[in-house]
Write a protein that holds these residues in place. Structure first.
Motif, PDB file in Angstrom:
ATOM      1  N   ALA A 271       0.829  -1.206   0.000  1.00 31.10           N
ATOM      2  CA  ALA A 271       0.000   0.000   0.000  1.00 31.10           C
ATOM      3  C   ALA A 271       0.860   1.250   0.000  1.00 31.10           C
ATOM      4  O   ALA A 271       0.567   2.225  -0.703  1.00 31.10           O
ATOM      5  CB  ALA A 271      -0.925  -0.004   1.212  1.00 31.10           C
ATOM      6  N   SER A 272       1.938   1.209   0.771  1.00 38.88           N
ATOM      7  CA  SER A 272       2.854   2.348   0.830  1.00 38.88           C
ATOM      8  C   SER A 272       3.514   2.582  -0.520  1.00 38.88           C
ATOM      9  O   SER A 272       3.619   3.719  -0.997  1.00 38.88           O
ATOM     10  CB  SER A 272       3.909   2.107   1.922  1.00 38.88           C
ATOM     11  N   GLU A 273       3.944   1.509  -1.165  1.00 38.51           N
ATOM     12  CA  GLU A 273       4.571   1.599  -2.488  1.00 38.51           C
ATOM     13  C   GLU A 273       3.585   2.151  -3.521  1.00 38.51           C
ATOM     14  O   GLU A 273       3.976   2.908  -4.420  1.00 38.51           O
ATOM     15  CB  GLU A 273       5.068   0.225  -2.937  1.00 38.51           C
ATOM     16  N   ALA A 274       2.333   1.775  -3.397  1.00 36.37           N
ATOM     17  CA  ALA A 274       1.319   2.185  -4.369  1.00 36.37           C
ATOM     18  C   ALA A 274       0.726   3.560  -4.066  1.00 36.37           C
ATOM     19  O   ALA A 274      -0.036   4.099  -4.870  1.00 36.37           O
ATOM     20  CB  ALA A 274       0.201   1.145  -4.418  1.00 36.37           C
ATOM     21  N   GLY A 275       1.057   4.096  -2.909  1.00 40.37           N
ATOM     22  CA  GLY A 275       0.502   5.385  -2.542  1.00 40.37           C
ATOM     23  C   GLY A 275      -0.948   5.323  -2.114  1.00 40.37           C
ATOM     24  O   GLY A 275      -1.698   6.295  -2.264  1.00 40.37           O
ATOM     25  N   LEU A 276      -1.354   4.179  -1.580  1.00 43.06           N
ATOM     26  CA  LEU A 276      -2.732   4.001  -1.118  1.00 43.06           C
ATOM     27  C   LEU A 276      -2.854   4.413   0.343  1.00 43.06           C
ATOM     28  O   LEU A 276      -1.980   4.087   1.159  1.00 43.06           O
ATOM     29  CB  LEU A 276      -3.150   2.537  -1.266  1.00 43.06           C
ATOM     30  N   ASP A 277      -3.919   5.072   0.672  1.00 41.69           N
ATOM     31  CA  ASP A 277      -4.181   5.444   2.059  1.00 41.69           C
ATOM     32  C   ASP A 277      -4.943   4.334   2.763  1.00 41.69           C
ATOM     33  O   ASP A 277      -5.973   3.872   2.269  1.00 41.69           O
ATOM     34  CB  ASP A 277      -4.996   6.740   2.124  1.00 41.69           C
ATOM     35  N   LEU A 278      -4.422   3.908   3.908  1.00 38.94           N
ATOM     36  CA  LEU A 278      -5.074   2.872   4.699  1.00 38.94           C
ATOM     37  C   LEU A 278      -5.354   3.397   6.099  1.00 38.94           C
ATOM     38  O   LEU A 278      -4.547   4.152   6.660  1.00 38.94           O
ATOM     39  CB  LEU A 278      -4.162   1.637   4.822  1.00 38.94           C
ATOM     40  N   ASP A 279      -6.481   2.986   6.640  1.00 39.38           N
ATOM     41  CA  ASP A 279      -6.728   3.166   8.066  1.00 39.38           C
ATOM     42  C   ASP A 279      -6.140   1.941   8.753  1.00 39.38           C
ATOM     43  O   ASP A 279      -6.572   0.811   8.480  1.00 39.38           O
ATOM     44  CB  ASP A 279      -8.228   3.268   8.352  1.00 39.38           C
ATOM     45  N   LEU A 280      -5.153   2.163   9.607  1.00 38.23           N
ATOM     46  CA  LEU A 280      -4.469   1.060  10.269  1.00 38.23           C
ATOM     47  C   LEU A 280      -5.077   0.779  11.636  1.00 38.23           C
ATOM     48  O   LEU A 280      -5.264   1.692  12.443  1.00 38.23           O
ATOM     49  CB  LEU A 280      -2.981   1.383  10.431  1.00 38.23           C
ATOM     50  N   VAL A 281      -5.374  -0.484  11.878  1.00 39.97           N
ATOM     51  CA  VAL A 281      -5.931  -0.896  13.168  1.00 39.97           C
ATOM     52  C   VAL A 281      -5.031  -1.990  13.734  1.00 39.97           C
ATOM     53  O   VAL A 281      -4.933  -3.092  13.177  1.00 39.97           O
ATOM     54  CB  VAL A 281      -7.377  -1.430  13.033  1.00 39.97           C
ATOM     55  N   ARG A 282      -4.389  -1.676  14.838  1.00 39.96           N
ATOM     56  CA  ARG A 282      -3.465  -2.640  15.456  1.00 39.96           C
ATOM     57  C   ARG A 282      -4.244  -3.711  16.224  1.00 39.96           C
ATOM     58  O   ARG A 282      -5.221  -3.406  16.916  1.00 39.96           O
ATOM     59  CB  ARG A 282      -2.503  -1.909  16.386  1.00 39.96           C
ATOM     60  N   VAL A 283      -3.772  -4.941  16.092  1.00 39.51           N
ATOM     61  CA  VAL A 283      -4.425  -6.072  16.752  1.00 39.51           C
ATOM     62  C   VAL A 283      -3.449  -6.759  17.698  1.00 39.51           C
ATOM     63  O   VAL A 283      -2.283  -6.988  17.348  1.00 39.51           O
ATOM     64  CB  VAL A 283      -4.932  -7.101  15.705  1.00 39.51           C
TER      65      VAL A 283
END
Length: 201
Positions: free
Chosen positions: A18-30
């Motif tokens: 996602a970082s390489e593609a420039g995509l924005d993600l909402d990150l949820v730690r588990v």
């Protein structure tokens, strides 16, 4: 899109993609032990199997399994070159690598993280890892990445899995091409960004 992750787990691979593609993600730690999210929610309601990565896209079912999640994310930005288009022989080569990493490397590392794994099993797995990495070592002689000069989703997955070598005291010194690969991928800005976001940098 929402990515459920645990720092340094195989969920790091789709995070890198996602970082390489420039995509924005909402990150949820588990927390994988308690199966709770950082907000205290029951992760098993999101993924009944209780493991990461799990990607919630807005569709009825989340996307799971690292080798599938990386492809899904790469396909959202085909211009990034992380996965060739469907029908391109190069795509199947990368999918072949993803399957190999999942079944021959990822699953071979997994028992090292279980306290109940017998020592004999660990030794057998070390021998198998050495054999499988011998193949990877040979293939990496053809370029900086698994399929040549282009970084792909498979490279993100391989780098993530081999990053566990230190944690389980698996020595990579006899695999110079693998060591070069690890250093090359680690230097990529998108990889450093993902590591920082997971608190690993």
């Amino acid at each position: 899109m929402k990515l459920y992750y645990s720092p340094g787990a195989c969920s790091l691979a789709p995070h890198i993609v996602a970082s390489e593609a420039g995509l924005d993600l909402d990150l949820v730690r588990v927390d994988l032990a308690s199966k709770k999210t950082e907000g205290g929610d029951d992760f098993l309601k999101v993924n009944p199997n209780g493991y990461v990565p799990t990607l919630v896209t807005g569709a009825a079912e989340p996307v799971t399994e690292a080798s599938v999640v990386v492809q899904y994310l790469a396909d959202q930005k085909p211009e990034a070159g992380l996965m060739p288009k469907s029908g391109d022989p190069a795509r199947y080569r990368i999918q072949q690598w993803l399957a190999f990493i999942s079944t021959e490397l990822h699953k071979t590392f997994s028992p090292f993280f279980k306290p109940t794994t017998p020592d004999a099993t660990k030794e057998a797995n070390r021998a198998l890892l050495s054999k499988r990495l011998g193949y990877v070592e040979t293939e990496l002689a053809n370029g900086p990445y698994l399929t040549g000069n282009t970084f792909t989703a498979a490279d993100a997955y391989l780098w993530t899995v081999l990053g566990w070598s230190k944690a389980v005291n698996f020595d990579l010194s006899s695999f110079p091409n693998v060591q070069r690969f690890m250093a090359t991928v680690a230097s990529r800005p998108a990889v450093r960004k993902a590591l920082q976001e997971e608190g690993l940098a």
